[in-house]
Design an enzyme around this catalytic site. Structure first.
Site, PDB file in Angstrom:
ATOM      1  N   GLY A 167      -2.998   4.329  -1.461  1.00 46.45           N
ATOM      2  CA  GLY A 167      -3.689   4.709  -0.239  1.00 46.45           C
ATOM      3  C   GLY A 167      -4.221   6.129  -0.299  1.00 46.45           C
ATOM      4  O   GLY A 167      -4.644   6.661   0.716  1.00 46.45           O
ATOM      5  N   LYS A 190       0.866  -1.173   0.000  1.00 41.00           N
ATOM      6  CA  LYS A 190       0.000   0.000   0.000  1.00 41.00           C
ATOM      7  C   LYS A 190       0.898   1.217   0.000  1.00 41.00           C
ATOM      8  O   LYS A 190       1.670   1.434   0.942  1.00 41.00           O
ATOM      9  CB  LYS A 190      -0.887   0.029   1.257  1.00 41.00           C
ATOM     10  CG  LYS A 190      -1.742   1.301   1.362  1.00 41.00           C
ATOM     11  CD  LYS A 190      -2.553   1.369   2.655  1.00 41.00           C
ATOM     12  CE  LYS A 190      -3.386   2.645   2.719  1.00 41.00           C
ATOM     13  NZ  LYS A 190      -4.093   2.787   4.013  1.00 41.00           N
ATOM     14  N   SER A 245       0.988   5.059   0.219  1.00 43.57           N
ATOM     15  CA  SER A 245       0.217   6.248   0.579  1.00 43.57           C
ATOM     16  C   SER A 245       1.034   7.512   0.434  1.00 43.57           C
ATOM     17  O   SER A 245       0.723   8.525   1.056  1.00 43.57           O
ATOM     18  CB  SER A 245      -0.291   6.133   2.023  1.00 43.57           C
ATOM     19  OG  SER A 245      -1.230   5.101   2.150  1.00 43.57           O
TER      20      SER A 245
END
Lengths: 303, 303, 303, 303
Positions: D184, D159, D161
């Site tokens: 994200g 993920k 982000s």
């Protein structure tokens, strides 16, 4: 001069209580004013809650009553920090050094910090020192904020590890005289004292307690030139060991000087062979270590 | 104590030569050691080449020979910087303060800075001082780099405006005794002197030359407590005027104190009414300005 | 796809007009939409004013009328920027790409940027494109600010070199449809187009104009998978040459591909042998260069 | 589209299990692919270990088997992270999202991250996803590092982000096709998909699950223009609620939409009245909320 000592681990990476006791006994004889275990140098974030308590108990038992005993504290939430502060107080802490919360950095405004520390100070059974260490947390407690917090009767001081002597000076300008401003930067003890700081909580002091104390004493007795020269030595050590190699470098140096430093916990990594060679070289150059025994200059520093 | 004074503009935004002369004559009487026109405070980047030369000529004519005259210099390319340095030398500069190149920041490695300054120093007819001002340039000259450059016979000093007293101290530790290390931070004169700096090039000194000189004198005569207290005043002024309001704040304060500050050039903007009120208030609080005349405390500072 | 080409210097480090003409003629045949000389890739900050004008003249004479000709402009002060803009317009610029002022970074608030660009746009005889390139300037034009400025009839677009595709998308969301949003990041052409950008001003396009144009064409014809695959090639080149080695890397690659790149001006430094080897390797791997001739893949890209 | 939902607290600031169950049941019907509780949005750092386990148990019981269940994990030390990972696996986690260690930032080199994740992946009983969220941690997992880690059979995705779509694209270029790259950033779902991401773990999806799913579906079916337009709506919500007001803003919006958001734990602070008004306004403007009922547009989004 307070020592924020590293936590010694044994070969199974458990807490090495014997090493802890022996280190403290040696430091007790060096003229330091007290201890700040379980801070950033103490790898608090790598310890379980049981270990946190055990370390406080073991240390408390070896710290003489005339020395200060100020463990680190501070979780991300107010509630967990209060719980921790109460445990540390119950186990005999004289005061606590409370790091800023830092996970939700962008929301840790100066107002949020005021609310956080006020809530913890209201609930704590022992006094607090604020702990501002932006290179680890990304959060800075501004001088104006420290001044606001200094009005709480249970907040008695601050450890400023920003390295920003001008901000530290501004803090001193803004707080009343009985609020204790301490530097956390080994390279900055003498200039911090010049600006009105009351002392330091210095990791480098763990390997050079007498040198650090000598700087303090020289300053107190008005021997500025001597203080400045000794500071250059401490700076040399700080840059070559702590700035360059971090906690594992400090632990390696302790091992070389007859203390027990031991290993760090992953994801930190132990000093490489090359790092150890460089650390040994700087210890020799600064006469911290020689053939006939450790701390040769140290011993002579106050003579 | 050297003054990096701002450039006064007249109502048509041209160079105000009359104001320039009268400001310098007043500063000449304040005990300062010299001038550093055409640096960052002098809005060099807002001046045409003709104005750059004219300002050097006018200033040169009013600066007594016992004071230092060190104009700012430094373009992005080596070749343009050398051209500029030769012009400034021809017009009577004693030395030059040369800012780091900064447009291609990520390529301004410490090696690139060494090459840059070596090339300029080789070609310049007068000595150079290095100028490290990272909050404007995004480029820092590291202590080790300064030490390397200090070996060039035509590089005689450095103005460090980083605000990082610990780096300044490290520079001093690394260079030989005759290399001139100066601070550019008004809040940092006293701690810089403690660490071994030789003085400062301080914009705030333009409005408080006597106060800045008094800090220097107190330090030289070993009156540390007095130096520290006076520094707190200078810090107060620096933070309330320069840190908060920049060059336009400095110019507004000069106007209030009987100098001619004048306007800034766009895209900088002149101080708002509110800014002026705050500046006036801090000048009164610090007794820099009172009803019966300006610089009242200033006059008394050395008594 | 517009090319912000580097400025070729001859062996004496003067402007190499012959090389300039021959480069342009080759690029003219590659399908690009125009040129943006004298920007950050063009070493504007290393050129004298005479060279600035000469380069505009020479380029203007070789750019066909159906291609755009948009020189870079922008000095630190409003007044100098207006002077420069008028000169460039007189010499035949269709529009100008105006970089943010950046020396007094902390005072370059969004309001200051609005005032700056409004003043320049009022005075300019040709339309302006804004130029936001924070890794060089430390100054970012925020999407909301671009939207405010887009209402000025003489401000027609923006080159966003921040690498922040999400901010670029936000800009597009906020401006009207006829405002031209262009990316300046070679790694970001395809995602910028996806978010609604109209194209790019891409330094990497100087060595791979057909590849960059092919990405644009694929996107326009709805061939997303092809656009994405071609983008990966362009990204490969951008990272290995421009991100890693800067302008000198770009110039070295141009030389390898039969253009004339030439040297950079100090304090930039020419590519090392090792850099050239790596650049040659990536040109071969991406089939930009092969034994029988340059741009082999390039030639085939549109087939 | 996976939901990293916030942890609901009851009025005594305890875990609100009833609210948790009812939120999940509603989200189950929205077309999302699964859940990521106990990440940064879930205030993991504000929960005790008991609460961590309880939340996993309660959530596990309500998540259908055809949806993914991927709790957050990650302490500062390798040993504590492994302990936590084993607990989460035992309680039914399908996989874990493991945040970077971050306290000793400067020592979290890319090599240290490789060692950290390798050690955790070796010991974990369920697969791991890496979690790079530099605005909270100050630590970035670089694309090259992700590629190295992707070779471990127990590390199956990441993920990202960072908001850096270009770095995300570079990651995708470097990993093999079966490694799951997720964004994200609510503002970046569509461009991430364009670059080859497989989906998102989006906090804003908690209030707009159908809208987020609709972007995904539009992209999959080649409806780029529709995807881009829907993304602009999601971006509007993300900026006005999450970027501006953080977790407390998200919780306030959930309350307005008929979910239970509830309060945040200190030192985070609940949304002010003004914040709530602004949030309500943007929910109305984007037709997320109307007089006759919540999620009106949401309901219609897929028709």
């Amino acid at each position: 001069m307070l020592l924020p000592f590293p936590t010694p681990f044994d070969n199974d990476s458990g807490l090495d209580q014997r090493a802890l006791r022996s280190n403290i006994e040696r430091w007790n004889a060096s003229g330091v004013a007290g201890y700040v275990p379980l801070g950033s140098t103490g790898e608090r974030v790598h310890l379980g809650d049981d270990e946190y308590q055990k370390l406080i108990e073991v240390t408390r038992a070896r710290v003489p009553n005339n020395l200060a005993f100020i463990p680190g504290a501070g979780q991300q939430s107010v509630r967990a920090t209060i719980d921790e502060a109460r445990i540390a107080a119950r186990l005999g802490a004289d005061a606590l050094l409370v790091i800023t919360p830092n996970f939700y950095k962008s929301e840790m405004t100066q107002n949020a910090l005021v609310n956080y520390y006020m809530a913890v100070a209201d609930a704590s059974h022992v006094p607090l020192l604020l702990y501002s260490v932006p290179h680890l947390t990304g959060v800075t407690i501004q001088p104006e904020t420290i001044a606001r917090l200094s009005e709480h009767e249970n907040i008695v001081g601050v450890k400023d590890s920003s390295g920003d002597i001008l901000a530290l000076a501004e803090t001193i300008r803004l707080v009343s005289n009985d609020f204790v401003v301490l530097t956390g930067n080994g390279s900055g003890l003498y200039p911090a004292l010049c600006m009105g700081a009351r002392g330091g909580i210095l990791a480098i002091g763990c390997i050079a307690p007498r040198l650090a104390v000598a700087i303090y004493d020289a300053f107190q007795s008005g021997e500025h030139e001597r203080a400045r020269t000794l500071q250059q030595q401490l700076t040399r050590l700080t840059r070559a060991i702590l700035v360059r190699y971090g906690i594992s470098g400090l632990k390696a140096a302790l091992d070389m000087l007859g203390y027990t430093g031991g290993r760090v916990r992953a994801p930190l990594s132990d000093s490489s062979e090359e790092a150890r060679r460089e650390i040994a070289a700087v210890l020799k150059e600064t006469e911290m270590m020689n053939e006939s025994g450790v701390e040769s200059l140290e011993s002579g520093v106050k003579s």
